[in-house]
Design a protein around this motif. Structure first.
Motif, short mmCIF file in Angstrom:
data_model
loop_
_atom_site.label_atom_id
_atom_site.label_comp_id
_atom_site.label_asym_id
_atom_site.label_seq_id
_atom_site.Cartn_x
_atom_site.Cartn_y
_atom_site.Cartn_z
N ILE A 42 0.84 -1.20 0.00
CA ILE A 42 0.00 0.00 0.00
C ILE A 42 0.87 1.25 0.00
CG2 ILE A 42 -1.62 1.34 1.41
CD1 ILE A 42 -2.85 -1.41 2.25
N LYS A 43 1.93 1.22 0.79
CA LYS A 43 2.87 2.36 0.84
C LYS A 43 3.59 2.52 -0.49
CE LYS A 43 6.80 4.19 3.45
NZ LYS A 43 7.73 3.95 4.60
N ALA A 44 4.04 1.40 -1.08
CA ALA A 44 4.76 1.46 -2.34
C ALA A 44 3.89 2.03 -3.46
CB ALA A 44 5.27 0.08 -2.72
N ALA A 45 2.59 1.73 -3.41
CA ALA A 45 1.67 2.21 -4.44
C ALA A 45 1.24 3.65 -4.20
CB ALA A 45 0.43 1.31 -4.49
N GLY A 46 1.60 4.21 -3.03
CA GLY A 46 1.24 5.59 -2.73
C GLY A 46 -0.21 5.78 -2.38
N LEU A 47 -0.86 4.74 -1.88
CA LEU A 47 -2.28 4.80 -1.53
C LEU A 47 -2.47 5.23 -0.08
CD1 LEU A 47 -3.56 1.51 -3.23
CD2 LEU A 47 -3.88 3.87 -4.04
N PRO A 48 -3.62 5.80 0.26
CA PRO A 48 -3.90 6.14 1.65
C PRO A 48 -3.90 4.88 2.52
CG PRO A 48 -5.54 7.11 0.16
CD PRO A 48 -4.74 6.14 -0.65
N ALA A 49 -3.39 5.01 3.74
CA ALA A 49 -3.43 3.88 4.67
C ALA A 49 -4.88 3.59 5.02
CB ALA A 49 -2.64 4.22 5.93
N PRO A 50 -5.32 2.35 4.90
CA PRO A 50 -6.73 2.03 5.20
C PRO A 50 -7.04 2.21 6.68
CG PRO A 50 -5.48 0.03 4.76
CD PRO A 50 -4.58 1.17 4.43
N PRO A 51 -8.20 2.77 7.01
CA PRO A 51 -8.59 2.91 8.40
C PRO A 51 -8.81 1.56 9.07
CG PRO A 51 -10.39 3.52 6.94
CD PRO A 51 -9.19 3.34 6.08
N LEU A 52 -9.16 0.56 8.27
CA LEU A 52 -9.33 -0.81 8.76
C LEU A 52 -8.69 -1.76 7.75
CD1 LEU A 52 -10.53 -2.96 10.68
CD2 LEU A 52 -12.65 -2.83 9.35
N LEU A 53 -7.79 -2.59 8.23
CA LEU A 53 -7.08 -3.53 7.36
C LEU A 53 -7.24 -4.94 7.92
CD1 LEU A 53 -5.11 -4.14 5.02
CD2 LEU A 53 -3.23 -3.57 6.58
N ILE A 54 -7.93 -5.79 7.17
CA ILE A 54 -8.11 -7.21 7.55
C ILE A 54 -7.14 -8.02 6.69
CG2 ILE A 54 -9.71 -9.14 7.70
CD1 ILE A 54 -10.44 -6.84 9.55
N THR A 55 -6.25 -8.76 7.36
CA THR A 55 -5.20 -9.49 6.64
C THR A 55 -5.26 -10.98 6.91
OG1 THR A 55 -3.58 -9.29 8.44
CG2 THR A 55 -3.74 -7.44 6.88
N ALA A 56 -4.29 -11.69 6.36
CA ALA A 56 -4.24 -13.15 6.51
C ALA A 56 -4.21 -13.58 7.97
CB ALA A 56 -3.01 -13.70 5.77
N GLU A 57 -3.58 -12.78 8.83
CA GLU A 57 -3.47 -13.16 10.24
C GLU A 57 -4.77 -12.99 11.01
OE1 GLU A 57 0.59 -11.24 9.19
OE2 GLU A 57 -1.52 -10.93 8.70
N ASP A 58 -5.73 -12.27 10.45
CA ASP A 58 -6.96 -11.95 11.17
C ASP A 58 -8.07 -12.98 11.00
OD1 ASP A 58 -6.00 -9.44 12.18
OD2 ASP A 58 -6.25 -8.63 10.15
N VAL A 59 -7.84 -13.97 10.13
CA VAL A 59 -8.87 -14.97 9.86
C VAL A 59 -8.30 -16.37 10.01
CG1 VAL A 59 -10.18 -13.45 8.31
CG2 VAL A 59 -8.38 -14.91 7.37
N SER A 60 -9.18 -17.31 10.32
CA SER A 60 -8.75 -18.70 10.42
C SER A 60 -8.88 -19.43 9.09
CB SER A 60 -9.59 -19.43 11.48
OG SER A 60 -10.97 -19.37 11.16
N ALA A 61 -9.63 -18.84 8.17
CA ALA A 61 -9.79 -19.41 6.82
C ALA A 61 -9.76 -18.27 5.82
CB ALA A 61 -11.10 -20.18 6.71
N GLY A 62 -8.93 -18.40 4.80
CA GLY A 62 -8.80 -17.36 3.79
C GLY A 62 -9.85 -17.48 2.69
N LYS A 63 -9.85 -16.50 1.79
CA LYS A 63 -10.75 -16.54 0.64
C LYS A 63 -10.55 -17.85 -0.12
CE LYS A 63 -10.15 -11.53 0.17
NZ LYS A 63 -9.64 -10.43 -0.67
N PRO A 64 -11.60 -18.49 -0.59
CA PRO A 64 -12.96 -18.01 -0.81
C PRO A 64 -13.89 -18.04 0.41
CG PRO A 64 -12.79 -20.25 -1.60
CD PRO A 64 -11.40 -19.84 -1.16
N ASP A 65 -13.37 -18.38 1.59
CA ASP A 65 -14.20 -18.29 2.78
C ASP A 65 -14.60 -16.82 3.00
OD1 ASP A 65 -14.60 -17.97 5.86
OD2 ASP A 65 -14.66 -20.13 5.52
N PRO A 66 -15.84 -16.55 3.39
CA PRO A 66 -16.31 -15.17 3.53
C PRO A 66 -15.91 -14.50 4.84
CG PRO A 66 -18.09 -16.69 4.01
CD PRO A 66 -16.93 -17.53 3.52
N GLN A 67 -15.16 -15.19 5.69
CA GLN A 67 -14.86 -14.70 7.02
C GLN A 67 -14.28 -13.29 7.04
OE1 GLN A 67 -11.82 -16.06 10.57
NE2 GLN A 67 -12.71 -17.66 9.34
#
Length: 224
Positions: free
Chosen positions: A125-150
């Motif tokens: 996100i920093k490299a692309a020069g985009l605004p830092a998201p106010p909320l960021l859900i990442t791989a560490e925040d879920v027990s199952a990744g996409k395509p799971d809707p968690q």
């Protein structure tokens, strides 16, 4: 379940929040990712050309685990790949109009839901020069990744909105499935698609022709 909508319905709809995938949706990291993954696949004796299309949209650990390579620890390999990707975040650019579009959104009305680990997501996100998201859900925040809707459900919950009132921006098949299964409406960003992705959901090239408006009722609407 999510509702399949048309492009016209997309523009006529109203939303409480926007939930964005990252890679291929807000930024283009394809060259960087494929460079690292291609080198890894070659070391494993995999057919690189066949393997690379499978890496997009899913968590690294899930991609590696699906290969079922004897003696290979998916968590260890995924960590190594992530470190290499962080080191080679050069060449990452925003999807057309993404910065302007995100900057026009209220901070409590959008989130990024990515299959990438947090450190990698923040670096890209920093490299692309985009605004830092106010909320960021990442791989560490879920027990199952996409395509799971968690991940998408968690983002809506943390924003305090009903997932049915959210619009998910995606580019990969597993992410589209996750957004739809979560119960959100989904739009597909196609700037990095060559050839185009087959999907029943509406598709738009990028964000340069979209303008978000906040109505007196508090809902976000889109104008083209």
């Amino acid at each position: 379940m999510g509702v399949v909508i048309s492009v016209n319905a997309l523009l006529e709809g109203r939303y409480r929040a926007f939930l964005f995938d990252m890679d291929g949706t807000l930024l283009n990291s394809m060259a960087s990712a494929e460079r690292v993954w291609g080198a890894w696949a070659k070391r494993q004796g995999l057919d690189v050309e066949t393997f690379l299309p499978t890496i997009h949209g899913a968590r690294s650990v899930d991609t590696i685990a699906a290969l079922k390579i004897p003696g290979l620890d998916p968590a260890v390999e995924a960590h190594g790949i992530t470190q290499d990707e962080i080191k080679t975040a050069d060449g990452i650019v925003e999807i057309s109009g993404a910065h302007k579009f995100l900057s026009a959104l209220p901070a409590d009305r959008w989130a990024v839901v990515t299959s990438a680990p947090r450190a990698l997501a923040e670096a890209r996100i920093k490299a692309a020069g985009l605004p830092a998201p106010p909320l960021l859900i990442t791989a560490e925040d879920v027990s199952a990744g996409k395509p799971d809707p968690q991940g998408y459900r968690l983002a809506a919950q943390k924003l305090g909105v009903d997932i049915a009132d959210c619009l998910v921006f995606e580019d990969a098949a597993v992410g589209i499935e996750a957004g739809h299964a979560a119960g959100a409406r989904v739009v597909v960003i196609t700037e990095t698609h060559h050839p185009p992705l087959a999907s029943a959901h509406p598709q738009i090239p990028a964000y340069r022709d979209l303008i978000p408006h906040i109505g007196s009722d508090g809902y976000i609407r889109l104008a083209a």
